[in-house]
Structures are given as C-alpha cells and as structure tokens.
Design a protein around this motif. Structure first.
Motif, PDB file in Angstrom:
ATOM      1  N   ILE A   1       1.129  -1.224   0.136  1.00 42.27           N
ATOM      2  CA  ILE A   1      -0.202  -0.461   0.032  1.00 42.27           C
ATOM      3  C   ILE A   1       0.624   0.903   0.249  1.00 42.27           C
ATOM      4  O   ILE A   1       1.784   1.178   1.387  1.00 42.27           O
ATOM      5  CB  ILE A   1      -0.782  -0.179   1.132  1.00 42.27           C
ATOM      6  CG1 ILE A   1      -2.000  -0.782   1.222  1.00 42.27           C
ATOM      7  CG2 ILE A   1      -2.093   1.498   1.757  1.00 42.27           C
ATOM      8  CD1 ILE A   1      -3.015  -1.463   2.162  1.00 42.27           C
ATOM      9  N   SER A   2       0.917   2.224  -0.666  1.00 42.72           N
ATOM     10  CA  SER A   2       1.604   3.338  -1.119  1.00 42.72           C
ATOM     11  C   SER A   2       0.709   4.425  -1.127  1.00 42.72           C
ATOM     12  O   SER A   2      -0.509   4.158  -1.521  1.00 42.72           O
ATOM     13  CB  SER A   2       2.448   3.280  -1.889  1.00 42.72           C
ATOM     14  OG  SER A   2       3.910   4.002  -1.460  1.00 42.72           O
ATOM     15  N   ASN A   3       1.335   5.500  -2.068  1.00 46.12           N
ATOM     16  CA  ASN A   3       0.155   6.595  -2.614  1.00 46.12           C
ATOM     17  C   ASN A   3       1.056   6.766  -3.945  1.00 46.12           C
ATOM     18  O   ASN A   3       1.732   6.495  -4.157  1.00 46.12           O
ATOM     19  CB  ASN A   3      -0.040   7.888  -2.222  1.00 46.12           C
ATOM     20  CG  ASN A   3       1.106   8.766  -1.619  1.00 46.12           C
ATOM     21  OD1 ASN A   3       2.164   8.548  -2.146  1.00 46.12           O
ATOM     22  ND2 ASN A   3       1.886   9.215  -0.316  1.00 46.12           N
ATOM     23  N   ARG A   4      -0.072   7.831  -4.762  1.00 44.59           N
ATOM     24  CA  ARG A   4       1.038   7.839  -5.708  1.00 44.59           C
ATOM     25  C   ARG A   4       1.832   8.961  -6.289  1.00 44.59           C
ATOM     26  O   ARG A   4       2.317   9.270  -6.924  1.00 44.59           O
ATOM     27  CB  ARG A   4      -0.323   8.598  -7.011  1.00 44.59           C
ATOM     28  CG  ARG A   4      -1.233   7.340  -7.756  1.00 44.59           C
ATOM     29  CD  ARG A   4      -2.392   7.901  -7.915  1.00 44.59           C
ATOM     30  NE  ARG A   4      -3.928   7.111  -8.135  1.00 44.59           N
ATOM     31  CZ  ARG A   4      -3.850   5.731  -8.582  1.00 44.59           C
ATOM     32  NH1 ARG A   4      -2.422   5.394  -9.455  1.00 44.59           N
ATOM     33  NH2 ARG A   4      -5.011   5.298  -8.579  1.00 44.59           N
TER      34      ARG A   4
ATOM     35  N   PHE B   1      -1.492  -1.623  -4.368  1.00 43.22           N
ATOM     36  CA  PHE B   1      -3.051  -0.399  -3.703  1.00 43.22           C
ATOM     37  C   PHE B   1      -2.545   0.545  -3.855  1.00 43.22           C
ATOM     38  O   PHE B   1      -1.354   0.901  -1.975  1.00 43.22           O
ATOM     39  CB  PHE B   1      -3.334  -1.193  -2.988  1.00 43.22           C
ATOM     40  CG  PHE B   1      -4.895  -0.073  -2.606  1.00 43.22           C
ATOM     41  CD1 PHE B   1      -6.235   0.227  -3.600  1.00 43.22           C
ATOM     42  CD2 PHE B   1      -5.013   0.422  -1.602  1.00 43.22           C
ATOM     43  CE1 PHE B   1      -7.310   0.559  -3.257  1.00 43.22           C
ATOM     44  CE2 PHE B   1      -6.284   1.498  -1.481  1.00 43.22           C
ATOM     45  CZ  PHE B   1      -7.024   1.998  -1.911  1.00 43.22           C
ATOM     46  N   LEU B   2      -3.166   2.034  -4.181  1.00 46.98           N
ATOM     47  CA  LEU B   2      -1.905   3.197  -3.844  1.00 46.98           C
ATOM     48  C   LEU B   2      -3.106   4.234  -3.747  1.00 46.98           C
ATOM     49  O   LEU B   2      -4.114   3.797  -4.457  1.00 46.98           O
ATOM     50  CB  LEU B   2      -1.798   3.884  -6.329  1.00 46.98           C
ATOM     51  CG  LEU B   2      -0.042   2.952  -5.938  1.00 46.98           C
ATOM     52  CD1 LEU B   2       0.091   3.514  -7.168  1.00 46.98           C
ATOM     53  CD2 LEU B   2       0.622   2.654  -5.349  1.00 46.98           C
TER      54      LEU B   2
ATOM     55  N   GLY C   1       5.097   4.717   2.562  1.00 41.59           N
ATOM     56  CA  GLY C   1       4.572   6.071   2.515  1.00 41.59           C
ATOM     57  C   GLY C   1       4.781   6.583   3.920  1.00 41.59           C
ATOM     58  O   GLY C   1       5.474   6.266   4.954  1.00 41.59           O
ATOM     59  N   GLY C   2       4.339   7.842   4.157  1.00 42.34           N
ATOM     60  CA  GLY C   2       3.839   8.443   5.228  1.00 42.34           C
ATOM     61  C   GLY C   2       3.060   8.361   6.372  1.00 42.34           C
ATOM     62  O   GLY C   2       3.130   6.768   6.186  1.00 42.34           O
ATOM     63  N   GLY C   3       2.610   8.934   6.964  1.00 42.05           N
ATOM     64  CA  GLY C   3       1.279   8.104   8.389  1.00 42.05           C
ATOM     65  C   GLY C   3       0.321   7.911   7.792  1.00 42.05           C
ATOM     66  O   GLY C   3       0.353   7.426   8.357  1.00 42.05           O
ATOM     67  N   VAL C   4      -0.051   8.643   6.816  1.00 43.65           N
ATOM     68  CA  VAL C   4      -1.648   8.213   6.442  1.00 43.65           C
ATOM     69  C   VAL C   4      -1.979   6.802   5.451  1.00 43.65           C
ATOM     70  O   VAL C   4      -2.365   6.283   6.068  1.00 43.65           O
ATOM     71  CB  VAL C   4      -2.300   9.500   5.581  1.00 43.65           C
ATOM     72  CG1 VAL C   4      -3.249   8.937   4.093  1.00 43.65           C
ATOM     73  CG2 VAL C   4      -1.921  10.538   5.531  1.00 43.65           C
TER      74      VAL C   4
END
Length: 364
Positions: A46-49, A71-72, A107-110
């Motif tokens: 799980i990461s972000n874009r 899953f982004l 990723g970060g905290g989110v």
C-alpha cells in the motif's frame, strides 16, 4: 550500502509482538534484511501516487517469487478513509491473501495508518511492515502500532492497536521529501524531548541549524533518540492506559486545528507544533510552568522553521468543540497533556474549558 551514514537498530519489546526498527540509508534495497520478515506467499504493498513512482520498483524487487500486488492512494490526509480501507480489503481478496499474508506500507503516516488498520481487519489480523518515507512517520506513526482512519467528525476516531512486524526506515527516501514536510516531521522529534527528555531538548537547541540543513549524522541521531524514547513508552503502556498518553502533547489542540482546516491548511506536524505551544501557554496560565520554558519551545520551533501561530480565520468556539471529541477525554471533561516545563509533561484531567478558550482567543 553507504559507509558514511550511521545506522541504528532499535528493538520494541512487547513479548511475542516485539519487533525491530532499522534506521539507515539504502535499507529498501537490503532485501535480505526485510524479506525474512514475510511469513507467507502473499504481499500487498500500500502506497500513494506520489511515493510509488519513486520507490515502489526498488521495494518490489525484493518480492520476487511471491504473489503480490499494490494498492495506491491519492496523496493527503483526506484519503485516510473507510472507503479506501474497503478498496484495500478488496485488493487483498483479489490477491487471494491468506492469514499468513503481509501488507507493506510504503509512505508516510496516512499510508501507514491505513495499511495497519487494513491489516488489523483482514481475517482478524495479518502481518504488516512499515516502510516510512517521511520524517514524521519515521519518528512517530510507524512505531507503536496505532492504526486508524478519519471521520468527518474528527481525526483518528476509528482504529486499532496492531503492531508491525518490522519498521524499515530508509532515510534515503527523505531526499525527495519537500522542505515543509521535513520540518513537520521535526515537530514530532521536538515533542518527544519536550515530554520527557530535557537533555535531548538541549541537544536539539544546539543542533537546530544542522537538523534544519538535513545533516545526516545529526538526523539519524535525532530519529534514533526519538524512536528509542517512544519504544520505551510503548513497551510500558502499549494500549495507552497511562504513560503513553503523554505522547499526545499538543495533539488535542493540533487535531482540532487540522480538522477545522479540513486537513488542508496545516500538516499534522505543523498542527502539533502550534498545539504544543498552545499547551505550553495553557500550562503557564494554570501556574504549572514558567514563561521561559514556553519561550524556549517557541524559539526552537522557529529555528526549525515550524509555524507557531494559529492560522487566521479560525473560530475558538469551534476549536473547543472539536477538542471535546478527543479520545483522551473522560466523563465529559477535557483531559489534556500539559507540562511543568521542558521534559516534565503530565496528564491533566478536568481542565476548565474557560481557560482553554482564553488561551485560544489570545492565540487569535
């Protein structure tokens, strides 16, 4: 691996839930180290874009031979939602993840909070590994097992305690971190010193310029000191029945500021910075601390480049109403983390709302 950047290994001691925090450069590429933590055949990253294009490929080279997918999320606090937890759970179902699967939070905290909460929910709890890519998540949210999502009514109102299998803090990922987010992470470092380590606070004052300039030796020492402090607190009070609540210095004010700004005005660390200063001013008003301590905190925050003022346009009454929703409150009364000066935080119950409101109005 770099021979000049120091490395630190810290153990979080929680019996069968114990785990290791690794801090250093190029750890994402040290596949042998963290791959050993995966116990099954399935992995969901799980990461972000924003982060995925930078680091996902490096991570997934270590997943060779496993059934994995990613899953982004979109970037930002607003995406730490039940809707995205549902989508992440669907991704696990599509993958065919079994109870020995592992979620990797890149990723970060989110990302870390949502990934951990998803891991806690899937089949009543599977492994997850934290790979924090922001300073804020390295020194705070990746360690301790707090996971959760936001509601429109407030931040982190839904969640679970679910400890990671390991934390891999590759400081090389901070090279791409914007200056504002780096400074926001420093707020959590300062917070740890303000709560219970006056010697570390002195060290931060002496090394503020080096830390603002991202000197790696100073940075690794600051991260490791804060993580070591938090690991000790978590080991003594895993589910926040007492001492661990001290780690929320500034958070009751800060979360209210974040929520009132719809998570777009202040970053979490910026909210904590302003919140700590408001807590210090309230402590001073209540006769618990001296103005010199408040001034030292304010000067250190400014030296790092953090905000110290409440943004314009906020309503003190609305902020107080949001503070009433804080999870630390008991029996309908405010329960805040205040201090007797640097390194001497205390949990104070039954705080008079009139005093809180007065501090908020003065800050406007």
């Amino acid at each position: 691996m770099s021979t000049t950047t120091p490395q630190e290994t810290i153990h979080v001691t929680l019996g069968e839930r114990s785990y290791t925090v690794w801090i250093g450069r190029d750890l994402l590429d040290d596949h042998a180290r963290w791959r050993a933590m995966l116990r099954g055949r399935h992995a969901l990253v799980i990461s972000n874009r924003t982060i995925a294009p930078l680091y996902l490929e490096r991570l997934t080279r270590g997943l060779d031979g496993l059934h994995w997918s990613s899953f982004l999320l979109e970037d930002g606090e607003a995406h730490k939602s039940f809707a995205n937890v549902g989508l992440a759970l669907e991704a696990l179902a599509t993958l065919g993840a079994t109870r020995d699967a592992c979620i990797i939070a890149l990723g970060g905290g989110v990302v870390g909070d949502l990934a951990g909460f998803t891991a806690a929910c899937w089949m009543r709890g599977i492994d997850f590994i934290q790979m924090p890519t922001t300073l804020l998540s390295m020194v705070d949210s990746s360690v301790g097992g707090k996971t959760g999502v936001n509601l429109p009514a407030g931040k982190n109102l839904v969640g679970a305690f679910h400890q990671p299998r390991a934390v891999v803090a590759d400081i090389g990922t901070l090279d791409s971190l914007p200056a504002r987010e780096y400074r926001a992470g420093m707020a959590e470092v300062i917070k740890g010193a303000a709560i219970g380590d006056a010697i570390f606070f002195n060290w931060l004052e002496q090394h503020a310029q080096a830390l603002a300039a991202r000197d790696e030796t100073a940075l690794v020492q600051a991260i490791a000191t804060k993580v070591r402090y938090k690991a000790g607190v978590v080991a003594r009070d895993e589910t926040e029945q007492g001492e661990r609540a001290l780690l929320n210095l500034g958070h009751t004010f800060g979360h209210a500021l974040e929520t009132a700004g719809h998570y777009t005005t202040l970053l979490h660390g910026e909210g904590v910075a302003v919140g700590m200063l408001l807590a210090a001013r309230l402590s001073e008003r209540l006769g618990m601390s001296h103005s010199t301590d408040t001034l030292r905190l304010e000067q250190l925050l400014k030296a790092i480049g953090l905000p110290t003022d409440v943004p314009t346009g906020y309503d003190p009454e609305q902020l107080l109403a949001l503070m009433r929703l804080d999870k630390k409150n008991t029996a309908g009364t405010l329960r805040l983390i205040l201090w007797h000066g640097i390194g001497l935080a205390e949990i104070i119950s039954g705080v008079d709302e009139a005093d809180v409101l007065a501090v908020l109005r003065e800050a406007m």
